[in-house]
Each structure stands twice: as C-alpha cells, then as structure tokens.
Design a protein around this motif. Structure first.
Motif, short mmCIF file in Angstrom:
data_model
loop_
_atom_site.label_atom_id
_atom_site.label_comp_id
_atom_site.label_asym_id
_atom_site.label_seq_id
_atom_site.Cartn_x
_atom_site.Cartn_y
_atom_site.Cartn_z
N CYS A 229 42.44 49.81 44.39
CA CYS A 229 42.51 48.36 44.23
C CYS A 229 42.70 47.60 45.54
O CYS A 229 41.93 46.71 45.88
N LYS B 80 41.14 44.26 47.07
CA LYS B 80 41.72 43.10 46.39
C LYS B 80 43.18 42.86 46.78
O LYS B 80 43.86 43.84 47.08
N GLU C 6 33.74 43.37 42.85
CA GLU C 6 33.06 43.75 41.60
C GLU C 6 31.87 44.66 41.88
O GLU C 6 31.32 45.28 40.97
N LYS D 294 35.58 51.45 39.30
CA LYS D 294 36.46 50.52 40.00
C LYS D 294 37.89 50.51 39.43
O LYS D 294 38.74 49.81 39.95
N ASP D 295 38.13 51.30 38.39
CA ASP D 295 39.46 51.24 37.77
C ASP D 295 40.57 51.78 38.67
O ASP D 295 40.37 52.68 39.46
N CYS D 296 41.73 51.21 38.45
CA CYS D 296 42.95 51.54 39.18
C CYS D 296 43.42 52.96 38.85
O CYS D 296 43.26 53.44 37.73
N GLY E 233 39.75 42.97 30.83
CA GLY E 233 39.42 43.83 31.97
C GLY E 233 40.56 44.69 32.45
O GLY E 233 40.41 45.46 33.40
N CYS E 234 41.72 44.59 31.80
CA CYS E 234 42.92 45.24 32.32
C CYS E 234 42.89 46.76 32.11
O CYS E 234 42.80 47.24 30.98
N CYS F 245 46.61 45.73 40.12
CA CYS F 245 45.25 46.06 40.58
C CYS F 245 44.44 44.80 40.90
O CYS F 245 43.38 44.88 41.50
N THR G 203 42.61 42.97 39.04
CA THR G 203 41.35 42.75 38.32
C THR G 203 41.39 41.41 37.60
O THR G 203 40.45 40.61 37.67
N GLU H 266 41.22 38.39 40.03
CA GLU H 266 39.88 38.19 40.58
C GLU H 266 38.96 37.49 39.58
O GLU H 266 38.05 36.78 39.96
N ARG H 267 39.19 37.76 38.28
CA ARG H 267 38.23 37.30 37.27
C ARG H 267 38.63 36.04 36.52
O ARG H 267 37.84 35.48 35.78
#
Lengths: 293, 158
Positions: free
Chosen positions: A152, A156, A168, A191-193, B38-39, B77, B79, B82-83
């Motif tokens: 991550c 990010k 992304e 892309k997952d943590c 998206g988590c 993370c 995600t 960001e979204r």
C-alpha cells in the motif's frame, strides 16, 4: 546518486536479507548510501496512538538528512509514506513547519522544509533506469514467473507522492522485475493489502488477508513473490507456514525482496543477498536459476 | 454492530471529530459505500465497515466508536481514501478516531506497547549485542539502540 539510507526499525533487526541485498545491488548500480546513525523510528508505529508525535519523529529524521544535504532512500514502504507525508505537509504548511521547528529546537535541530524521500524501487527506476539494470544482468532468470506485490504505502496516499504513479494501475515493480529477466505474472487482487498493519490488533483478520493473496499467487502459477516492504514480507514469508497449518493449505512460495531478485540476475551469490535468511526456503528456486553453489 | 438509539447519541461528538486533522470532510459523506466495496479488510472480516463507521460518528455514537474494536481493524491501505468520490480522507479519519480512543485509554494493548517502546528507545526493536553480532557477520554496520534526541522530543510532548 548519493542517498541517506533510511532503515527504520524492522529491517535492521528482522530483515537483514533486505538490507544486505539492497546495499550490494545499490553499490553495483552506482548508488552511494550514506548511513546516518542518528536516524530513529520513522514515526509510523506511533501514528495510531498520537499522529502529532509520529509527525514530530518523522520531522526529526527529515531534519537530520537535510542537515547533510542528502535525499533519503527508504527500503520500508511504511517508512516511505510516513516520511514523505510529513515532508509533503511541512513543505506546504508554514504554520505547521514553525510549530514543528519550535519542538525540534529543543533537541538542537531545525528543518527547512526541503527533504526528499524516495523508496529504493523508485531510485532504481528513476535514477538508475531500466537500461542500466538490463546491462548489469549476468544470469538469465529465464522468465521466472514472479508475482509482484506493491503493497500500500509504496503507492498511497498518492497525493504525498505527487502523481509519481497511479495507485489503481501501477507498473513500476513489474518493469523492474522484468528488466532483471524474470516475468511478472498477472494475478487477481494484485493491489490488495498484505494485512500487516492489522496483525497487532487482530491476527486472524490479518492472516486471512494474506491467505487470500497467497491463494491468488498460487493460482497464477508464480514460483516466487516479490515484495518491497518488510511488513509484507512478515505476512507472506514469516507467516506463510502458520497460514498453511491454520487454513490447511499448501503454498511453499518463496518471497523475495526486489533487490534479491535483481541481485540474482546481476550474479551475486545466495550469501551476499541473504537468501539463506528467507523463511520459506529459496534453495530449490535458486538452484533452478544459478545451479548449486 | 450496535443499534442506534437517539437518546444515547452524544451530541457534539461529530463536531469534535471534524476538528481532528484528517477528519474535517466527513460531513460531506453521502454514504455511497465506495469505501466499503473496495476494502480488503472487509472482504475477510465483515465486521469492518468504513461507511458504517462514518455514519456512526455523524450520528454521535461516541462510546460505540471509541470503545469498540472496529476502528482498530483498518489496515491503513488507503484504498477507500483514494477512491472516495467526496474526497473524504477516510483512512486519516480512522487514524484520528484511533487517536481520540487512545487518549481515553481504549487502544489495544499491542498499539500502546508499540507507542511506549518508541517513546522509550526511539525504535520498535532495540538492537542488542546479539543483533549487533549478527549484523557484523552479515557485513552490516553496527547501529545504536537508543536515541536520546528522539526520546527527549517525545517526552516533552507527553
């Protein structure tokens, strides 16, 4: 290409293989690392308890590097984001900078707001370049199928990296791995943590997150995983065995740090790259590539 | 997750939260659920639901948030952040909520232990002689195990 090498907490104590391989690969590629022995923790592990203190600790490290006129090269992605976030904020907010400097003054430091923070993979990509890496390849990795894991904080929050890469749709790690002669395979939920940051609060959730990824990596037929952060390595390498026994699955997928993969291609031996310190055995993988040592 | 009861709602909790750095934007949440969809934590543990957490803050469910386990499940993370179509700093909001909870003594023991170690020695893992030997053997430079400057910097703030 001279950088202050920022090791953080986990790497010097638990991921010496990452540090060793990064140092030899950097040296070979003409990157000079300077050790600033007064660098402490980046501040990240304090963030959940007290983000202000975490920021102060980060600012102290930034000030130390700035005093030597050196940009920072990080190996850990959590350190990268903590330091880059603080540099980003202090570079834009004069009032905050003054507040932080009032604190730093008490320990004899001051920060001018000009530190630069770059992850090692970024340094390789932007400063060294893929062509130079290709030129240094001595051993044919024969398209070894590798699952790259971005994690991550390498990407990010994207605002602190100022548009370096789209989180992304990243490609930097694949480019580096492919330049070394391996082949980055596509896999689901790339892309997952890793779940590393959940480990301290809820181990089962963290392990389930790592398991899910390992399942996809295995499905894709990867023979190794590539990571750029010691927390990700803890989840996939150190914890792979406990995931296997807890969920009754089998992976045995070696998890290599980026400079270990590059180093193999550049002709370094197992010992120089610390490959004997990886938890999931790497011996049969390297025998396939470089033969028995 | 607990039910909402108006009489138990803490008025002013949301106003307090939006003053925390990172959490300023939560009032503009329209509950679309992009964060939750998206988590990666939620995929393996449905108890974690960032949309719900933001709603609970806005409804003033102070104790449920600060004494609950959910805010500690975020993997940071980013995600969701960001979204988010409303540009809410969701990850930063969760960190702000953790800071509030920690101030009241509700942080999980592992989190407070990490904080204590860093305040005491400037790093998470002290490098003892044994570590140093291993580092030397690997051809790595010896590193200090304590940082007086870092310790002093954090002491002053406690």
């Amino acid at each position: 290409m001279k950088y202050a090498l920022f090791l953080g907490c986990t790497i010097p104590a638990r991921s010496r293989n990452y540090e060793m391989s990064a140092r030899v690969v950097a040296h070979k590629l003409g990157i000079e690392f300077v050790d600033i022995f007064d660098f402490s923790c980046c501040g990240f592990p304090l963030k959940s308890s007290d983000m202000k203190q975490a920021g102060l600790l980060a600012a102290r490290n930034l000030a130390l590097a700035e005093a030597q006129g050196l940009p920072i090269c990080t190996l850990c992605s959590a350190c990268t984001s903590m330091l880059a976030e603080e540099a980003h904020q202090l570079g834009r907010d004069k009032a905050l900078l003054d507040e932080v400097n009032a604190e730093l003054e008490k320990v004899g430091l001051s920060y001018g707001g000009n530190a630069e923070v770059k992850h090692f993979a970024r340094v390789l990509l932007d400063d060294v370049g893929l062509d130079r890496i290709r030129q240094e390849v001595r051993v044919d990795l024969k398209g070894l199928p590798v699952a790259t894991h971005y994690g991550c904080h390498y990407l990010k929050p994207s605002e602190i990296y100022e548009g370096l890469e789209d989180p992304e749709n990243p490609s930097s790690l694949e480019e580096l791995v492919n330049a070394a002669g391996a082949h980055s395979v596509e896999y689901q939920h790339k892309k997952d943590c890793c779940g590393g940051a959940v480990l301290v609060a809820d181990e089962e959730t963290a392990l389930r997150m790592a398991k899910r990824k390992l399942d996809h990596v295995k499905e894709a037929g990867a023979k190794a995983m590539n990571v750029v952060c010691p927390f990700c390595s803890v989840m996939y390498d150190d914890n792979q065995k406990s995931i296997e026994s807890q969920f009754e699955v089998s992976y045995q997928i070696p998890v290599l740090y980026l400079p270990q993969i590059l180093g193999l291609a550049m002709g370094f031996d197992r010992k120089e790259l610390g490959l004997n310190m990886n938890v999931v055995k790497t011996k049969s993988l390297t025998e396939e590539i470089i033969g028995e040592e | 997750m607990p039910e909402f009861h108006m009489e138990k709602s803490t008025s002013g909790f949301a106003s307090m939260v939006v003053q925390e750095p990172g959490a300023e934007g939560i009032r503009s949440c329209y509950a679309c659920g992009t964060c939750t969809a998206g988590c990666p934590v939620r995929r393996v543990n449905p108890a974690y639901n960032p949309r719900k957490l933001i709603r609970m803050v806005l409804l003033g469910m102070r104790d449920e948030i600060l004494k609950g386990k959910e805010i500690w499940l975020c993997s940071s993370c980013y995600t969701c952040q960001e979204r988010c179509p409303q540009a809410i700093r969701i990850t930063d909001t969760i960190i702000a909520l953790r800071n509030l909870a920690a101030r009241e003594g509700h942080a999980p023991s592992g989190i407070s232990m990490q904080a204590r170690l860093i305040r005491d020695q400037g790093r998470l893992y002290a490098l003892d002689e044994f570590d140093d030997k291993k580092r030397k053997k690997a051809g790595l430079p010896s590193l200090p195990s304590e940082f007086a400057g870092a310790k002093k910097l954090l002491e002053e703030k406690e």
